[in-house]
Design a protein around this motif. Structure first.
Motif, PDB file in Angstrom:
ATOM      1  N   GLU A 262      17.055  30.181  16.690  1.00  0.00           N
ATOM      2  CA  GLU A 262      17.849  29.491  15.667  1.00  0.00           C
ATOM      3  C   GLU A 262      18.662  28.358  16.284  1.00  0.00           C
ATOM      4  O   GLU A 262      18.786  27.272  15.707  1.00  0.00           O
ATOM      5  N   LYS A 263      19.203  28.610  17.452  1.00  0.00           N
ATOM      6  CA  LYS A 263      19.941  27.561  18.156  1.00  0.00           C
ATOM      7  C   LYS A 263      19.025  26.397  18.495  1.00  0.00           C
ATOM      8  O   LYS A 263      19.417  25.221  18.388  1.00  0.00           O
ATOM      9  N   GLY A 264      17.787  26.694  18.885  1.00  0.00           N
ATOM     10  CA  GLY A 264      16.811  25.641  19.177  1.00  0.00           C
ATOM     11  C   GLY A 264      16.525  24.788  17.959  1.00  0.00           C
ATOM     12  O   GLY A 264      16.422  23.559  18.060  1.00  0.00           O
ATOM     13  N   LEU A 265      16.411  25.418  16.793  1.00  0.00           N
ATOM     14  CA  LEU A 265      16.183  24.659  15.565  1.00  0.00           C
ATOM     15  C   LEU A 265      17.331  23.679  15.307  1.00  0.00           C
ATOM     16  O   LEU A 265      17.110  22.503  14.988  1.00  0.00           O
TER      17      LEU A 265
ATOM     18  N   PRO B  43       6.222  29.585  25.732  1.00  0.00           N
ATOM     19  CA  PRO B  43       5.333  28.837  24.832  1.00  0.00           C
ATOM     20  C   PRO B  43       5.026  27.425  25.322  1.00  0.00           C
ATOM     21  O   PRO B  43       3.972  26.878  25.003  1.00  0.00           O
ATOM     22  N   GLU B  44       5.925  26.848  26.119  1.00  0.00           N
ATOM     23  CA  GLU B  44       5.723  25.466  26.567  1.00  0.00           C
ATOM     24  C   GLU B  44       4.821  25.383  27.794  1.00  0.00           C
ATOM     25  O   GLU B  44       4.455  24.285  28.214  1.00  0.00           O
ATOM     26  N   HIS B  45       4.439  26.519  28.377  1.00  0.00           N
ATOM     27  CA  HIS B  45       3.587  26.531  29.557  1.00  0.00           C
ATOM     28  C   HIS B  45       2.121  26.682  29.188  1.00  0.00           C
ATOM     29  O   HIS B  45       1.778  27.156  28.104  1.00  0.00           O
ATOM     30  N   SER B  46       1.243  26.332  30.122  1.00  0.00           N
ATOM     31  CA  SER B  46      -0.190  26.513  29.918  1.00  0.00           C
ATOM     32  C   SER B  46      -0.532  27.996  29.846  1.00  0.00           C
ATOM     33  O   SER B  46       0.097  28.838  30.490  1.00  0.00           O
TER      34      SER B  46
ATOM     35  N   ARG C 232       1.061  29.093  22.454  1.00  0.00           N
ATOM     36  CA  ARG C 232       1.452  28.098  23.461  1.00  0.00           C
ATOM     37  C   ARG C 232       1.608  26.752  22.765  1.00  0.00           C
ATOM     38  O   ARG C 232       0.666  25.981  22.606  1.00  0.00           O
ATOM     39  N   ALA C 233       2.799  26.461  22.322  1.00  0.00           N
ATOM     40  CA  ALA C 233       3.091  25.200  21.647  1.00  0.00           C
ATOM     41  C   ALA C 233       4.596  24.994  21.655  1.00  0.00           C
ATOM     42  O   ALA C 233       5.374  25.958  21.692  1.00  0.00           O
ATOM     43  N   LEU C 234       5.014  23.737  21.612  1.00  0.00           N
ATOM     44  CA  LEU C 234       6.437  23.437  21.534  1.00  0.00           C
ATOM     45  C   LEU C 234       6.980  23.876  20.180  1.00  0.00           C
ATOM     46  O   LEU C 234       6.227  24.118  19.227  1.00  0.00           O
ATOM     47  N   LEU C 235       8.298  23.969  20.093  1.00  0.00           N
ATOM     48  CA  LEU C 235       8.926  24.512  18.890  1.00  0.00           C
ATOM     49  C   LEU C 235       8.624  23.658  17.658  1.00  0.00           C
ATOM     50  O   LEU C 235       8.446  24.195  16.562  1.00  0.00           O
ATOM     51  N   ASP C 236       8.539  22.331  17.809  1.00  0.00           N
ATOM     52  CA  ASP C 236       8.279  21.492  16.643  1.00  0.00           C
ATOM     53  C   ASP C 236       6.922  21.811  16.022  1.00  0.00           C
ATOM     54  O   ASP C 236       6.788  21.890  14.799  1.00  0.00           O
ATOM     55  N   ALA C 237       5.897  22.023  16.840  1.00  0.00           N
ATOM     56  CA  ALA C 237       4.563  22.311  16.321  1.00  0.00           C
ATOM     57  C   ALA C 237       4.548  23.632  15.564  1.00  0.00           C
ATOM     58  O   ALA C 237       3.910  23.754  14.500  1.00  0.00           O
TER      59      ALA C 237
ATOM     60  N   ALA D 264      11.694  22.511  23.800  1.00  0.00           N
ATOM     61  CA  ALA D 264      11.345  23.644  24.645  1.00  0.00           C
ATOM     62  C   ALA D 264      12.611  24.193  25.290  1.00  0.00           C
ATOM     63  O   ALA D 264      13.529  23.440  25.630  1.00  0.00           O
ATOM     64  N   LEU D 265      12.652  25.507  25.450  1.00  0.00           N
ATOM     65  CA  LEU D 265      13.767  26.160  26.140  1.00  0.00           C
ATOM     66  C   LEU D 265      13.475  26.087  27.627  1.00  0.00           C
ATOM     67  O   LEU D 265      12.619  26.797  28.153  1.00  0.00           O
ATOM     68  N   TYR D 266      14.188  25.206  28.312  1.00  0.00           N
ATOM     69  CA  TYR D 266      13.866  24.861  29.691  1.00  0.00           C
ATOM     70  C   TYR D 266      14.278  25.975  30.660  1.00  0.00           C
ATOM     71  O   TYR D 266      15.304  26.633  30.485  1.00  0.00           O
ATOM     72  N   SER D 267      13.449  26.157  31.691  1.00  0.00           N
ATOM     73  CA  SER D 267      13.744  27.127  32.744  1.00  0.00           C
ATOM     74  C   SER D 267      13.635  26.466  34.106  1.00  0.00           C
ATOM     75  O   SER D 267      12.655  25.766  34.384  1.00  0.00           O
TER      76      SER D 267
END
Length: 627
Positions: free
Chosen positions: A451-454, A161-164, A484-489, A141-144
């Motif tokens: 892309e950087k997250g990947l 995407p990582e939030h509810s 709403r899902a983490l990048l891996d999913a 997840a890209l943290y904030s």
């Protein structure tokens, strides 16, 4: 055009909530003895504090039934808001909150679809409100940082995407309430921050949770973190029987009561603060059903002010904010009165949404949102000239895609002239508006962050994809729409949808790498565990909570070390244990035993796998032994 339900109307007299509200004559007579003129004029919603449960129940049912027949319009509303349809349909009140935001010209920009802009050093938050992890990829997840990401004064909400999915109506209601702007005392800025947050928080835990999806009872932080999305099929209120709907609404009445009492209590605190010029903490609420959540609005508003004061008082931002479209208030009194109005809109009048006008308002906000972003990069930027240009575009109705793109390019060139060290300013001004939304034609996304997250979260999988494959994967994730899902999913879903077998195998490697990089809280049971030499054969063997037991279709451990993908069933333990990535292949017998609901005994595992295999798991910090 869409007319949102809660079709309760007032006949103009002081207490007469007639029409579909179904408030009885006896209740009206009682209310006339309780309410005073000052209270009633401040907000009709206050009268509901005295309505009996049976009549409040009918109001909740009216709200749900009024929206059931408008699902096509709700889908169109989701397109304007830049979110999945299920997030609009999740609850009746949530749909109304999102409608109010869209009417104010709000939509969502997507956190991962834009460059991560570092605020200028002169306006960055300091001390406890500054989060060192802000802007980094952490656990897929890209943290904030809590106070570094959220800017209440922006007309566009941010989609994480990582939030509810509960955050969508919350953020849109922020935009409907609006913010305090102009040259005001700092204490008034604090009051403005508290007023802006009041209704979004009260509805988040209260009204928006009424009939939400398949939920029962109060807000559950753990469940909402685990079930981030809002599948349409879980919006039971749209299709369940009348008997079921009535029963669920009746059980949810404490949430309605709590919201009304929370708003009344918070406004009373704010009024005291305004009159006495000193802070007052949030009053305790009589209903204690919110699981472990402490809602102290005063300290939250102070933290927001500490994080954003330098930004709000910077030359560019202080010039821009009073000139931006949307609800802008020049005094605490004006903002406070609007909070009362918004609460009334949520609970009473039909909300009329003209979709064409709403889309125009979203477009009209775009040039100002570009200036908002540039003010974060360059707090001394001469925004006045550009404000005039933006207002001219709006007044002339000249808001076509090509015009907005030309404005963005011209603004980027102006930034380049002021900041020669910024070689490519244009990508910094892409806000992250999704390609399948109302401004999808202006090319407002930047895929480099994804892309950087990947590459950071799944380094070996990204290497195997190559640069072209990474771009294809990211484009596929974006074209699939917000989720709403983490990048891996989301990456796994795209890989498994490809036709070639190697992509499906690569999904297994992504799942493994995700387990290695996802931080979890340290398992507290470790402190009570036994050493292997001291543990009796009857001791129970439990996996640490930081560890995942994976059954994969390829040898992910050897693949992670760069070897070819080899098919076959493999059991693997993987996790980030005390900050260290740990993985271990398991014999099938031990893996099967550890996958059962009842933890196996040490003696049983030693019998089927040998003591040395257990010793390796203990030394790798993957298991805990209990007496």
């Amino acid at each position: 055009m869409l007319l949102f339900g809660w079709p309760w109307s007032a006949n103009g007299c002081l207490l007469g909530l007639l029409g579909h509200a179904r408030i009885s004559d006896a209740t009206c007579q009682n209310l006339s003895k309780i309410a005073n003129v000052k209270e009633a004029l401040r907000g009709r919603w206050r009268l509901l504090l005295h309505v009996p449960d049976r009549e409040l129940l009918e109001m909740v049912l009216d709200a749900a039934l009024a929206l059931r027949c408008q699902q096509d319009q709700l889908r169109r509303l989701s397109w304007l808001a830049g979110i999945p349809p299920g997030e609009v349909m999740a609850s009746p009140c949530g749909a109304r909150m999102i409608a109010l935001g869209v009417m104010a010209g709000a939509t969502h920009v997507h956190h991962e679809l834009r460059a991560q802009v570092e605020w200028h050093g002169s306006i960055q938050p300091e001390g406890s409100v500054r989060d060192p992890l802000h802007g980094r990829w952490v656990g897929c997840a890209l943290y904030s940082g809590k106070y570094q990401e959220f800017c209440a004064e922006s007309n566009y909400a941010v989609y994480h995407p990582e939030h509810s999915s509960k955050w969508a109506p919350h953020e849109m209601l922020h935009r409907a309430v609006g913010s305090l702007v102009g040259d005001v005392p700092r204490f008034h800025r604090y009051l403005g921050a508290r007023l802006n947050e009041l209704l979004p928080v009260a509805t988040f835990y209260g009204l928006e949770h009424v009939l939400r999806l398949d939920r029962e009872g109060p807000f559950d932080r753990i469940r909402e973190a685990e079930e981030r999305d809002a599948p349409e099929e879980k919006a039971l209120w749209l299709r369940e029987s009348m008997a079921s709907l009535r029963a669920r609404a009746k059980r949810a009445l404490p949430l309605v009561r709590w919201t009304l009492e929370r708003v009344a209590s918070e406004l009373a605190c704010i009024d005291r603060e305004f009159e006495e010029r000193r802070l007052h903490r949030s009053g305790s609420q009589p209903w204690q059903g919110i699981n472990g959540v402490e809602l102290e609005a005063s300290s939250d508003a102070l933290a927001y002010l500490r994080a954003h004061l330098k930004r709000l008082e910077s030359p560019a931002m202080s010039t821009l904010l009073p000139q931006m479209p949307g609800p802008r208030w020049k005094s605490v009194e004006q903002l406070r009165a609007h909070v009362e109005r918004v609460m009334d809109w949520l609970l009473f009048d039909p909300i009329e949404v003209d979709f064409n006008r709403a889309e125009w308002a979203i477009r009209a906000n775009y040039p100002f949102e570009l200036l908002f972003r540039i003010a974060l990069i360059d707090p001394e930027f001469p925004v006045s000239t550009w404000i005039s240009k933006a207002r001219s575009l709006v007044q002339e109705g000249n808001l076509e895609d090509r015009v907005l793109v030309a404005f963005r390019n011209a603004l980027a060139e102006a930034l380049r002239e002021r900041k020669p060290t910024i070689k490519e300013p244009e990508p910094l001004l892409r806000l992250g508006l999704p390609p399948n939304g109302p401004l999808g034609g202006i090319g407002d996304t930047d895929l480099k962050t994804l892309e950087k997250g990947l590459r950071q979260c799944f380094p070996e999988s990204a290497r195997r994809l190559g640069r072209k494959g990474q771009r294809r994967a990211v484009e596929g994730i974006v074209q699939a729409g917000p989720k709403r899902a983490l990048l891996d999913a989301r990456l796994i879903e795209w890989l498994e949808g490809q036709e070639d077998a190697e992509a499906k195998s690569l999904a297994e490697l992504v799942r493994f790498e995700a387990a290695l990089c996802t931080p979890k809280a340290t398992d507290p049971r470790v402190q009570m565990g036994l050493a292997l030499e001291e543990a009796p054969s009857s001791a129970r063997v439990i996996l640490r909570s930081e560890v995942s037991l994976l059954k994969t279709k390829v040898d992910v451990i050897s693949a992670h070390q760069g070897e070819p993908l080899r098919e076959g069933i493999h059991w693997v333990l993987a996790g980030l244990v005390e900050g260290v990535p740990v993985a271990c292949a398991l014999p099938p017998q031990i893996a099967e035993a550890l996958s059962q609901p009842e933890p196996p005994t040490l003696g049983f595992l030693e019998q089927i796998g040998g003591r040395e295999a257990i010793r390796e798991l203990v030394q790798a910090n993957l298991i805990v032994l209990f007496p």
